[in-house]
Write a protein that holds these residues in place. Structure first.
Motif, PDB file in Angstrom:
ATOM      1  N   GLU A   1     -15.171 -29.303 -16.664  1.00 44.09           N
ATOM      2  CA  GLU A   1     -16.598 -29.307 -17.669  1.00 44.09           C
ATOM      3  C   GLU A   1     -17.111 -28.238 -17.240  1.00 44.09           C
ATOM      4  OE1 GLU A   1     -20.852 -31.596 -17.731  1.00 44.09           O
ATOM      5  OE2 GLU A   1     -19.583 -30.748 -15.666  1.00 44.09           O
ATOM      6  N   TYR A   2     -16.736 -26.438 -16.008  1.00 46.72           N
ATOM      7  CA  TYR A   2     -17.414 -25.701 -15.665  1.00 46.72           C
ATOM      8  C   TYR A   2     -16.233 -24.726 -16.795  1.00 46.72           C
ATOM      9  CZ  TYR A   2     -17.024 -21.561 -13.616  1.00 46.72           C
ATOM     10  OH  TYR A   2     -17.862 -19.550 -13.358  1.00 46.72           O
ATOM     11  N   LEU A   3     -14.850 -24.951 -17.411  1.00 49.90           N
ATOM     12  CA  LEU A   3     -14.531 -24.310 -17.600  1.00 49.90           C
ATOM     13  C   LEU A   3     -15.122 -24.061 -19.531  1.00 49.90           C
ATOM     14  CD1 LEU A   3     -10.817 -24.478 -16.382  1.00 49.90           C
ATOM     15  CD2 LEU A   3     -11.904 -23.130 -15.768  1.00 49.90           C
ATOM     16  N   VAL A   4     -15.108 -25.657 -19.831  1.00 48.96           N
ATOM     17  CA  VAL A   4     -15.974 -25.579 -21.091  1.00 48.96           C
ATOM     18  C   VAL A   4     -16.922 -25.445 -21.621  1.00 48.96           C
ATOM     19  CG1 VAL A   4     -16.756 -27.602 -22.834  1.00 48.96           C
ATOM     20  CG2 VAL A   4     -14.483 -27.788 -21.051  1.00 48.96           C
ATOM     21  N   GLN A   5     -17.562 -24.596 -20.249  1.00 46.20           N
ATOM     22  CA  GLN A   5     -19.103 -24.360 -20.282  1.00 46.20           C
ATOM     23  C   GLN A   5     -19.120 -23.049 -20.611  1.00 46.20           C
ATOM     24  OE1 GLN A   5     -21.987 -25.529 -21.248  1.00 46.20           O
ATOM     25  NE2 GLN A   5     -21.156 -27.813 -21.441  1.00 46.20           N
ATOM     26  N   LYS A   6     -17.632 -22.494 -20.161  1.00 46.48           N
ATOM     27  CA  LYS A   6     -17.314 -20.736 -19.980  1.00 46.48           C
ATOM     28  C   LYS A   6     -16.312 -20.230 -21.472  1.00 46.48           C
ATOM     29  CE  LYS A   6     -16.442 -17.875 -17.065  1.00 46.48           C
ATOM     30  NZ  LYS A   6     -17.582 -17.137 -16.994  1.00 46.48           N
ATOM     31  N   GLN A   7     -15.680 -21.679 -22.136  1.00 44.87           N
ATOM     32  CA  GLN A   7     -15.127 -21.311 -23.171  1.00 44.87           C
ATOM     33  C   GLN A   7     -16.307 -21.623 -24.688  1.00 44.87           C
ATOM     34  OE1 GLN A   7     -11.396 -20.589 -23.889  1.00 44.87           O
ATOM     35  NE2 GLN A   7     -12.513 -20.438 -25.828  1.00 44.87           N
ATOM     36  N   LYS A   8     -17.460 -21.937 -23.911  1.00 46.79           N
ATOM     37  CA  LYS A   8     -18.407 -22.083 -25.472  1.00 46.79           C
ATOM     38  C   LYS A   8     -19.153 -20.217 -25.264  1.00 46.79           C
ATOM     39  CE  LYS A   8     -19.417 -27.402 -25.202  1.00 46.79           C
ATOM     40  NZ  LYS A   8     -19.965 -28.137 -24.843  1.00 46.79           N
ATOM     41  N   THR A   9     -18.976 -20.789 -24.112  1.00 44.07           N
ATOM     42  CA  THR A   9     -19.824 -19.102 -23.944  1.00 44.07           C
ATOM     43  C   THR A   9     -19.392 -17.701 -24.691  1.00 44.07           C
ATOM     44  OG1 THR A   9     -21.063 -19.801 -22.413  1.00 44.07           O
ATOM     45  CG2 THR A   9     -21.180 -17.262 -22.373  1.00 44.07           C
ATOM     46  N   LYS A  10     -18.100 -18.256 -24.161  1.00 45.76           N
ATOM     47  CA  LYS A  10     -16.767 -16.758 -25.157  1.00 45.76           C
ATOM     48  C   LYS A  10     -16.820 -16.810 -26.320  1.00 45.76           C
ATOM     49  CE  LYS A  10     -14.253 -15.380 -20.560  1.00 45.76           C
ATOM     50  NZ  LYS A  10     -14.268 -14.107 -21.337  1.00 45.76           N
ATOM     51  N   SER A  11     -17.003 -18.493 -27.005  1.00 46.83           N
ATOM     52  CA  SER A  11     -16.386 -18.637 -28.162  1.00 46.83           C
ATOM     53  C   SER A  11     -17.860 -18.112 -29.237  1.00 46.83           C
ATOM     54  CB  SER A  11     -16.866 -20.587 -28.867  1.00 46.83           C
ATOM     55  OG  SER A  11     -15.213 -20.048 -27.903  1.00 46.83           O
ATOM     56  N   THR A  12     -18.538 -17.693 -28.217  1.00 51.78           N
ATOM     57  CA  THR A  12     -20.629 -17.559 -28.995  1.00 51.78           C
ATOM     58  C   THR A  12     -20.149 -16.554 -28.815  1.00 51.78           C
ATOM     59  OG1 THR A  12     -21.395 -19.838 -28.258  1.00 51.78           O
ATOM     60  CG2 THR A  12     -23.053 -17.807 -28.913  1.00 51.78           C
ATOM     61  N   CYS A  13     -20.031 -16.001 -27.638  1.00 47.59           N
ATOM     62  CA  CYS A  13     -19.861 -14.222 -27.786  1.00 47.59           C
ATOM     63  C   CYS A  13     -19.189 -13.458 -28.691  1.00 47.59           C
ATOM     64  CB  CYS A  13     -19.687 -13.831 -25.945  1.00 47.59           C
ATOM     65  SG  CYS A  13     -18.921 -11.978 -26.030  1.00 47.59           S
ATOM     66  N   CYS A  14     -18.274 -13.564 -29.137  1.00 47.86           N
ATOM     67  CA  CYS A  14     -17.006 -13.760 -29.923  1.00 47.86           C
ATOM     68  C   CYS A  14     -17.196 -13.660 -31.604  1.00 47.86           C
ATOM     69  CB  CYS A  14     -15.463 -13.895 -29.091  1.00 47.86           C
ATOM     70  SG  CYS A  14     -15.082 -13.324 -27.706  1.00 47.86           S
ATOM     71  N   ASN A  15     -17.958 -14.822 -31.338  1.00 42.53           N
ATOM     72  CA  ASN A  15     -18.026 -14.864 -32.969  1.00 42.53           C
ATOM     73  C   ASN A  15     -19.547 -14.162 -33.515  1.00 42.53           C
ATOM     74  OD1 ASN A  15     -15.782 -16.082 -33.085  1.00 42.53           O
ATOM     75  ND2 ASN A  15     -16.696 -19.030 -32.502  1.00 42.53           N
ATOM     76  N   LYS A  16     -19.747 -13.187 -32.902  1.00 40.65           N
ATOM     77  CA  LYS A  16     -21.599 -12.790 -33.656  1.00 40.65           C
ATOM     78  C   LYS A  16     -20.817 -11.338 -34.460  1.00 40.65           C
ATOM     79  CE  LYS A  16     -24.372 -13.409 -29.511  1.00 40.65           C
ATOM     80  NZ  LYS A  16     -25.087 -12.830 -28.308  1.00 40.65           N
ATOM     81  N   GLY A  17     -21.254 -11.569 -35.202  1.00 44.49           N
ATOM     82  CA  GLY A  17     -20.993 -10.424 -36.400  1.00 44.49           C
ATOM     83  C   GLY A  17     -19.639  -9.675 -36.459  1.00 44.49           C
TER      84      GLY A  17
END
Length: 144
Positions: A128-144
């Motif tokens: 679960e922790y890794l999933v949350q980290k992955q979501k954060t990274k995906s959001t971070c990296c997909n910004k403009g």
């Protein structure tokens, strides 16, 4: 100690299943495409995970794999031990290879401390922790 691609890919596979758990059974083909890992290699890994009841499968057009537990109930250590076996840095720490010199060996305590530290880290991190980290990274990296 070095974690093989089998262990690293098993973690990626499990994170992928957890991130898509609301979609039901997930095909190896879709995981392969998202993760950029060959289907054949993922099939080998998923067999190990299935054999150890970390995932379950179903056949057919809607077939695939899903987690058997909530992501919060898996640890990185549990997944790595299925794919890698022992995480011990030296063989004398494994029960089947217990060395006859352990009582006199001045380095044994070092290796035991290393193993304890490894276990503390990998058993303290949930899927679960890794999933949350992955979501954060995906959001971070997909910004403009």
């Amino acid at each position: 100690m070095k974690i093989s691609t089998k262990g690293r890919y098993a973690l990626r596979l499990m994170i992928d299943l957890a991130m898509h758990e609301n979609e039901g059974y997930i095909s190896i083909k879709s995981i392969s495409q998202r993760q950029g890992i060959s289907e054949k290699y993922l099939e080998q890994i998923i067999k190990m995970l299935s054999k150890n009841s970390l995932v379950e499968s179903t056949r057919g057009a809607q077939g695939g794999y899903k987690l058997t537990k909530k992501p919060s109930e898996y640890t990185v250590g549990e997944i790595l031990r299925v794919t890698e076996g022992s995480l011990a840095p030296v063989s004398c720490l494994e029960e089947e290879n217990h060395c006859e010199h352990c009582d006199e060996c001045v380095t044994f305590e070092i290796w035991q401390n290393v193993l304890d530290a490894i276990n503390e880290v990998v058993d303290g991190i949930t899927l679960e922790y890794l999933v949350q980290k992955q979501k954060t990274k995906s959001t971070c990296c997909n910004k403009g």
